[in-house]
Write an enzyme that holds these catalytic residues in place. Structure first.
Site, PDB file in Angstrom:
ATOM      1  N   ASP A  31       0.794  -1.153   0.166  1.00 18.04           N
ATOM      2  CA  ASP A  31       0.127   0.136   0.085  1.00 18.04           C
ATOM      3  C   ASP A  31       0.910   1.285  -0.020  1.00 18.04           C
ATOM      4  O   ASP A  31       1.748   1.324   0.872  1.00 18.04           O
ATOM      5  CB  ASP A  31      -0.768   0.034   1.237  1.00 18.04           C
ATOM      6  CG  ASP A  31      -2.004   0.967   1.075  1.00 18.04           C
ATOM      7  OD1 ASP A  31      -3.153   0.501   1.143  1.00 18.04           O
ATOM      8  OD2 ASP A  31      -1.816   2.220   1.214  1.00 18.04           O
ATOM      9  N   ILE A  32       0.667   2.219  -0.936  1.00 16.84           N
ATOM     10  CA  ILE A  32       1.370   3.505  -1.058  1.00 16.84           C
ATOM     11  C   ILE A  32       1.357   4.447   0.130  1.00 16.84           C
ATOM     12  O   ILE A  32       2.091   4.902   0.602  1.00 16.84           O
ATOM     13  CB  ILE A  32       0.844   4.282  -2.188  1.00 16.84           C
ATOM     14  CG1 ILE A  32       2.056   4.863  -2.813  1.00 16.84           C
ATOM     15  CG2 ILE A  32      -0.448   5.172  -2.201  1.00 16.84           C
ATOM     16  CD1 ILE A  32       1.665   5.390  -4.173  1.00 16.84           C
ATOM     17  N   GLN A  94     -14.521   2.844   1.269  1.00 20.96           N
ATOM     18  CA  GLN A  94     -13.725   2.247   0.028  1.00 20.96           C
ATOM     19  C   GLN A  94     -13.384   3.685  -0.961  1.00 20.96           C
ATOM     20  O   GLN A  94     -14.164   4.372  -0.953  1.00 20.96           O
ATOM     21  CB  GLN A  94     -14.565   1.579  -0.819  1.00 20.96           C
ATOM     22  CG  GLN A  94     -14.148   0.811  -2.101  1.00 20.96           C
ATOM     23  CD  GLN A  94     -14.748  -0.080  -2.955  1.00 20.96           C
ATOM     24  OE1 GLN A  94     -15.905  -0.331  -2.514  1.00 20.96           O
ATOM     25  NE2 GLN A  94     -14.044  -0.779  -3.753  1.00 20.96           N
ATOM     26  N   HIS A 100     -10.513  -5.212  -3.550  1.00 20.66           N
ATOM     27  CA  HIS A 100      -9.012  -5.627  -2.567  1.00 20.66           C
ATOM     28  C   HIS A 100      -9.227  -6.086  -1.222  1.00 20.66           C
ATOM     29  O   HIS A 100     -10.258  -5.327  -0.745  1.00 20.66           O
ATOM     30  CB  HIS A 100      -8.265  -4.259  -3.047  1.00 20.66           C
ATOM     31  CG  HIS A 100      -8.498  -2.863  -2.567  1.00 20.66           C
ATOM     32  ND1 HIS A 100      -9.439  -2.210  -3.100  1.00 20.66           N
ATOM     33  CD2 HIS A 100      -8.405  -2.283  -1.210  1.00 20.66           C
ATOM     34  CE1 HIS A 100      -9.797  -1.195  -2.699  1.00 20.66           C
ATOM     35  NE2 HIS A 100      -9.306  -1.264  -1.446  1.00 20.66           N
ATOM     36  N   HIS A 102      -7.251  -5.479   2.424  1.00 19.61           N
ATOM     37  CA  HIS A 102      -6.081  -5.110   3.119  1.00 19.61           C
ATOM     38  C   HIS A 102      -5.325  -6.298   3.717  1.00 19.61           C
ATOM     39  O   HIS A 102      -6.063  -6.775   4.537  1.00 19.61           O
ATOM     40  CB  HIS A 102      -6.155  -3.873   3.823  1.00 19.61           C
ATOM     41  CG  HIS A 102      -6.750  -2.632   3.204  1.00 19.61           C
ATOM     42  ND1 HIS A 102      -5.911  -1.447   3.020  1.00 19.61           N
ATOM     43  CD2 HIS A 102      -7.795  -2.088   2.619  1.00 19.61           C
ATOM     44  CE1 HIS A 102      -6.643  -0.581   2.165  1.00 19.61           C
ATOM     45  NE2 HIS A 102      -7.938  -0.976   2.011  1.00 19.61           N
TER      46      HIS A 102
HETATM   47  P1  5GP Z   1      -9.487   1.733   0.429  1.00 24.47           P
HETATM   48  O1  5GP Z   1      -9.621   2.748   1.083  1.00 24.47           O
HETATM   49  O2  5GP Z   1     -10.512   1.653  -0.931  1.00 24.47           O
HETATM   50  O3  5GP Z   1      -9.988   0.643   1.198  1.00 24.47           O
HETATM   51  O4  5GP Z   1      -7.922   1.241  -0.004  1.00 24.47           O
HETATM   52  C1  5GP Z   1      -7.228   1.616  -0.863  1.00 24.47           C
HETATM   53  C2  5GP Z   1      -5.976   1.723  -0.825  1.00 24.47           C
HETATM   54  O5  5GP Z   1      -5.143   1.953  -1.808  1.00 24.47           O
HETATM   55  C3  5GP Z   1      -5.519   2.774   0.303  1.00 24.47           C
HETATM   56  O6  5GP Z   1      -4.843   2.164   1.493  1.00 24.47           O
HETATM   57  C4  5GP Z   1      -4.439   3.637  -0.714  1.00 24.47           C
HETATM   58  O7  5GP Z   1      -3.226   4.015   0.419  1.00 24.47           O
HETATM   59  C5  5GP Z   1      -3.966   2.678  -1.594  1.00 24.47           C
HETATM   60  N1  5GP Z   1      -3.521   3.330  -2.755  1.00 24.47           N
HETATM   61  C6  5GP Z   1      -4.249   4.159  -3.467  1.00 24.47           C
HETATM   62  N2  5GP Z   1      -3.774   4.452  -4.745  1.00 24.47           N
HETATM   63  C7  5GP Z   1      -2.584   3.666  -4.642  1.00 24.47           C
HETATM   64  C8  5GP Z   1      -1.358   3.522  -5.713  1.00 24.47           C
HETATM   65  O8  5GP Z   1      -1.342   4.117  -6.803  1.00 24.47           O
HETATM   66  N3  5GP Z   1      -0.479   2.653  -5.179  1.00 24.47           N
HETATM   67  C9  5GP Z   1      -0.551   1.705  -4.475  1.00 24.47           C
HETATM   68  N4  5GP Z   1       0.255   0.880  -4.023  1.00 24.47           N
HETATM   69  N5  5GP Z   1      -1.652   2.059  -3.203  1.00 24.47           N
HETATM   70  C10 5GP Z   1      -2.357   2.923  -3.710  1.00 24.47           C
END
Ligand code: 5GP
Ligand code: ZN
Length: 135
Positions: A31-32, A94, A100, A102
């Site tokens: 995760d970035i 989300q 995805h 985590h």
């Molecule tokens: P969500 O918020 O949808 O549960 O998780 C999305 C995750 O993707 C976040 O934790 C965010 O840091 C990660 N993320 C967003 N853009 C990128 C990217 O371009 N590269 C990577 N490696 N992670 C990303």
């Protein structure tokens, strides 16, 4: 694949990522913006929006890849535990709309805390909502 999906672009190698595991169905990468040291994401190669529409086989493959990663975190990072987290829809946090999971390694001194606290409910409340879910 939707043109604007960053995770499809990561699968295709059109965007960079720090991959840690992959198989025929899934890709796992860091995760970035990690919540803890080693925080990674597991995604199916095939695009779906979230838990509501991911194909059951893709869901199974993602769960197996998440377990593989959790074991690597235990053995390679020495974490004390692991959280799996999935957010389905904006109301549930989300932010990237490609399904995805985590995989978050946990350490005894890490800063993460439970995001909620238990509601006080009566047995009748539980029974009423259980009836709705049973349908
Ligand atoms: P969500 O918020 O949808 O549960 O998780 C999305 C995750 O993707 C976040 O934790 C965010 O840091 C990660 N993320 C967003 N853009 C990128 C990217 O371009 N590269 C990577 N490696 N992670 C990303
Ligand atoms: Zn996608």
């Amino acid at each position: 694949m939707p043109d604007d999906c960053i995770f499809c672009k990561i699968v295709a190698g059109e965007l960079p990522s720090e991959r840690v595991d992959e198989d025929e169905h899934t890709v796992s990468f860091m995760d970035i913006n990690p919540w803890t040291r080693g925080h990674a994401l597991v995604i199916p190669r095939e695009h779906s929006t979230n838990l509501y529409d991911v194909a059951q086989d893709e869901l199974r493959h993602t769960a197996v890849a998440a377990q593989r990663l959790a074991l690597k975190m235990r053995d390679g990072l020495g974490c004390a535990g692991v959280n799996l987290l999935n957010s389905c829809e904006a109301a549930a946090w989300q932010t990237v709309f490609h399904f995805h999971v985590h995989v978050i390694p946990r350490y005894s001194d890490d800063p993460l805390r439970l995001p909620g606290s238990p509601l006080a409910v009566e047995p009748e409340d539980l029974a009423a909502v259980a009836a709705l879910l049973r349908g």
